[in-house]
Design a protein around this motif. Sequence first.
Motif, PDB file in Angstrom:
ATOM      1  N   THR A 280      35.490   7.447 -19.759  1.00 47.28           N
ATOM      2  CA  THR A 280      36.774   7.531 -20.024  1.00 47.28           C
ATOM      3  C   THR A 280      37.206   7.361 -21.476  1.00 47.28           C
ATOM      4  O   THR A 280      36.450   6.688 -22.220  1.00 47.28           O
ATOM      5  CB  THR A 280      37.680   6.631 -19.314  1.00 47.28           C
ATOM      6  N   PHE A 281      38.143   7.936 -21.996  1.00 42.77           N
ATOM      7  CA  PHE A 281      38.702   7.703 -23.340  1.00 42.77           C
ATOM      8  C   PHE A 281      40.266   7.658 -23.216  1.00 42.77           C
ATOM      9  O   PHE A 281      41.044   7.897 -22.504  1.00 42.77           O
ATOM     10  CB  PHE A 281      38.390   9.250 -23.976  1.00 42.77           C
ATOM     11  N   GLY A 282      40.570   6.760 -24.147  1.00 42.06           N
ATOM     12  CA  GLY A 282      42.068   6.186 -24.450  1.00 42.06           C
ATOM     13  C   GLY A 282      42.329   4.886 -24.312  1.00 42.06           C
ATOM     14  O   GLY A 282      41.314   3.925 -23.953  1.00 42.06           O
ATOM     15  N   ALA A 283      43.740   4.333 -24.659  1.00 41.45           N
ATOM     16  CA  ALA A 283      43.922   3.206 -24.669  1.00 41.45           C
ATOM     17  C   ALA A 283      44.306   2.510 -23.213  1.00 41.45           C
ATOM     18  O   ALA A 283      45.498   2.527 -22.915  1.00 41.45           O
ATOM     19  CB  ALA A 283      45.151   2.963 -25.566  1.00 41.45           C
ATOM     20  N   THR A 284      43.538   2.250 -22.536  1.00 39.29           N
ATOM     21  CA  THR A 284      43.664   2.104 -20.962  1.00 39.29           C
ATOM     22  C   THR A 284      42.841   1.023 -20.568  1.00 39.29           C
ATOM     23  O   THR A 284      41.597   0.757 -21.082  1.00 39.29           O
ATOM     24  CB  THR A 284      43.300   3.420 -20.049  1.00 39.29           C
ATOM     25  N   ASP A 305      31.966   0.913 -13.421  1.00 36.61           N
ATOM     26  CA  ASP A 305      32.310   0.088 -14.666  1.00 36.61           C
ATOM     27  C   ASP A 305      33.726  -0.205 -14.704  1.00 36.61           C
ATOM     28  O   ASP A 305      34.576   0.686 -14.347  1.00 36.61           O
ATOM     29  CB  ASP A 305      31.701   0.860 -15.922  1.00 36.61           C
ATOM     30  N   ASP A 306      34.327  -1.523 -14.973  1.00 43.39           N
ATOM     31  CA  ASP A 306      35.330  -2.076 -15.225  1.00 43.39           C
ATOM     32  C   ASP A 306      35.563  -2.561 -16.650  1.00 43.39           C
ATOM     33  O   ASP A 306      35.003  -3.609 -17.099  1.00 43.39           O
ATOM     34  CB  ASP A 306      35.492  -3.087 -14.156  1.00 43.39           C
ATOM     35  N   GLU A 311      38.197  -4.102 -25.356  1.00 45.42           N
ATOM     36  CA  GLU A 311      38.534  -3.130 -26.233  1.00 45.42           C
ATOM     37  C   GLU A 311      37.786  -2.332 -26.478  1.00 45.42           C
ATOM     38  O   GLU A 311      37.003  -1.884 -27.457  1.00 45.42           O
ATOM     39  CB  GLU A 311      38.682  -3.774 -27.650  1.00 45.42           C
ATOM     40  N   ARG A 312      37.584  -1.510 -25.229  1.00 48.14           N
ATOM     41  CA  ARG A 312      36.476  -0.273 -24.953  1.00 48.14           C
ATOM     42  C   ARG A 312      36.733   0.563 -23.895  1.00 48.14           C
ATOM     43  O   ARG A 312      37.803   0.274 -23.303  1.00 48.14           O
ATOM     44  CB  ARG A 312      34.850  -1.070 -24.784  1.00 48.14           C
ATOM     45  N   ASN A 313      36.188   1.791 -23.361  1.00 51.48           N
ATOM     46  CA  ASN A 313      36.378   2.489 -22.360  1.00 51.48           C
ATOM     47  C   ASN A 313      35.213   2.315 -21.461  1.00 51.48           C
ATOM     48  O   ASN A 313      33.993   1.811 -21.674  1.00 51.48           O
ATOM     49  CB  ASN A 313      36.470   3.974 -22.712  1.00 51.48           C
ATOM     50  N   ALA A 314      35.606   2.571 -20.222  1.00 49.56           N
ATOM     51  CA  ALA A 314      34.616   2.787 -19.191  1.00 49.56           C
ATOM     52  C   ALA A 314      33.495   3.628 -19.183  1.00 49.56           C
ATOM     53  O   ALA A 314      33.548   4.595 -19.750  1.00 49.56           O
ATOM     54  CB  ALA A 314      35.212   2.770 -17.694  1.00 49.56           C
ATOM     55  N   LEU A 315      32.242   3.278 -19.054  1.00 49.63           N
ATOM     56  CA  LEU A 315      31.086   4.005 -19.288  1.00 49.63           C
ATOM     57  C   LEU A 315      29.753   4.014 -18.211  1.00 49.63           C
ATOM     58  O   LEU A 315      29.439   2.709 -18.113  1.00 49.63           O
ATOM     59  CB  LEU A 315      30.472   3.990 -20.794  1.00 49.63           C
ATOM     60  N   ILE A 316      29.437   4.963 -17.678  1.00 54.26           N
ATOM     61  CA  ILE A 316      28.170   4.912 -16.654  1.00 54.26           C
ATOM     62  C   ILE A 316      27.070   5.811 -17.370  1.00 54.26           C
ATOM     63  O   ILE A 316      27.360   6.726 -17.871  1.00 54.26           O
ATOM     64  CB  ILE A 316      28.679   5.503 -15.285  1.00 54.26           C
TER      65      ILE A 316
END
Length: 346
Positions: A280-284, A305-306, A311-316
Amino acid sequence: MAEAEEDRRLEYCSAPPRTMPNLPPDMPLARQRAIIVNRSKWANGTQLHYTFLHGAPAQADVVREAFQEWKEIGIGLSFVEVDSPAEAEVRIGFVQGDGSWSYLGRDVLLQGQNERTMNFGWNLRSDHGRSTAFHEIGHTIGLPHEHQNPNAGIVWNEEAVYQYLGGPPNNWPRETVYHNVLRKLSPAEVEGSDWDPDSIMEYEFPSGLVRSPEAYRKGIFPPGTISKIDKEQVLMWYPALEAQVPRLKAFQSAALNLASGQQFNAEIVPDASRPYQIGTFGATDVVLVLFEDIGDGELRYLAGDDDSGEERNALIRIKLFAGRRYVARVRMQYAKDSGASALMYW
């Protein structure tokens, strides 16, 4: 009560302490609350696999029926019985003398593969037992104890509560009584503003334990069934799934505009077998989960991934195979500003 109160002492659920995130103290309160209140929720569409440890006694049918009744509300979660603990997120024991309890929501994933995530410590073949099955499954899908709702306004006769639950048949130490009854949940742990005394997550209490509200000084007597508000709550968390989901193409992002608690679902059918990244991308703050379609509508969990509170994005990172169907689910925990974000695989 149908029987004299002094002759009827109920056994109660002794839920284990909830695992709370370690969030920075300077994090905005709105973000902290969103992360905490959503932390126990599953990605909608998850198939929760359950198994009975050490064989399934006759009363296991009560648990099967309770799972089915939760499903028949129309929620997006489903429940599949499996034989192996290695394939089950939910592992159910019938250890007598250990009480009845369940871990809350996704906390079941933090337990060892051969450890119980739910237990039934008394006979379920009674009205009280059937209610216990509904109650413990309610914990597994993310519902806390209703009498601990800070909006209930309950003022307890605390020493009477300690004495009542410290005696037979529960014989709880004071810390267990506090954790399961007297401790009020933080406002960050609950949704909505109302207390539901009819909830399946509400304990029955006899006269003499509640000082106020006045209407409950003679006791709290929920019907022991899934209430109207229970149904509304779980349908809000886990609405019925759409029949079809959009297909995500490699290297093409899908825009997400989700509010807290909302979810985006997409299918992935790769053209080539190779390692991929899905992110995912964005401030979420999101929970990202990937499933594989293994046929007949069954989705097998592959990875998740949670990124909540980080301060990062979810990544699998995972190897996918050409022609197979996968489903990615993104559940929004918290979105800064507009909530605009994106999902991509490459």
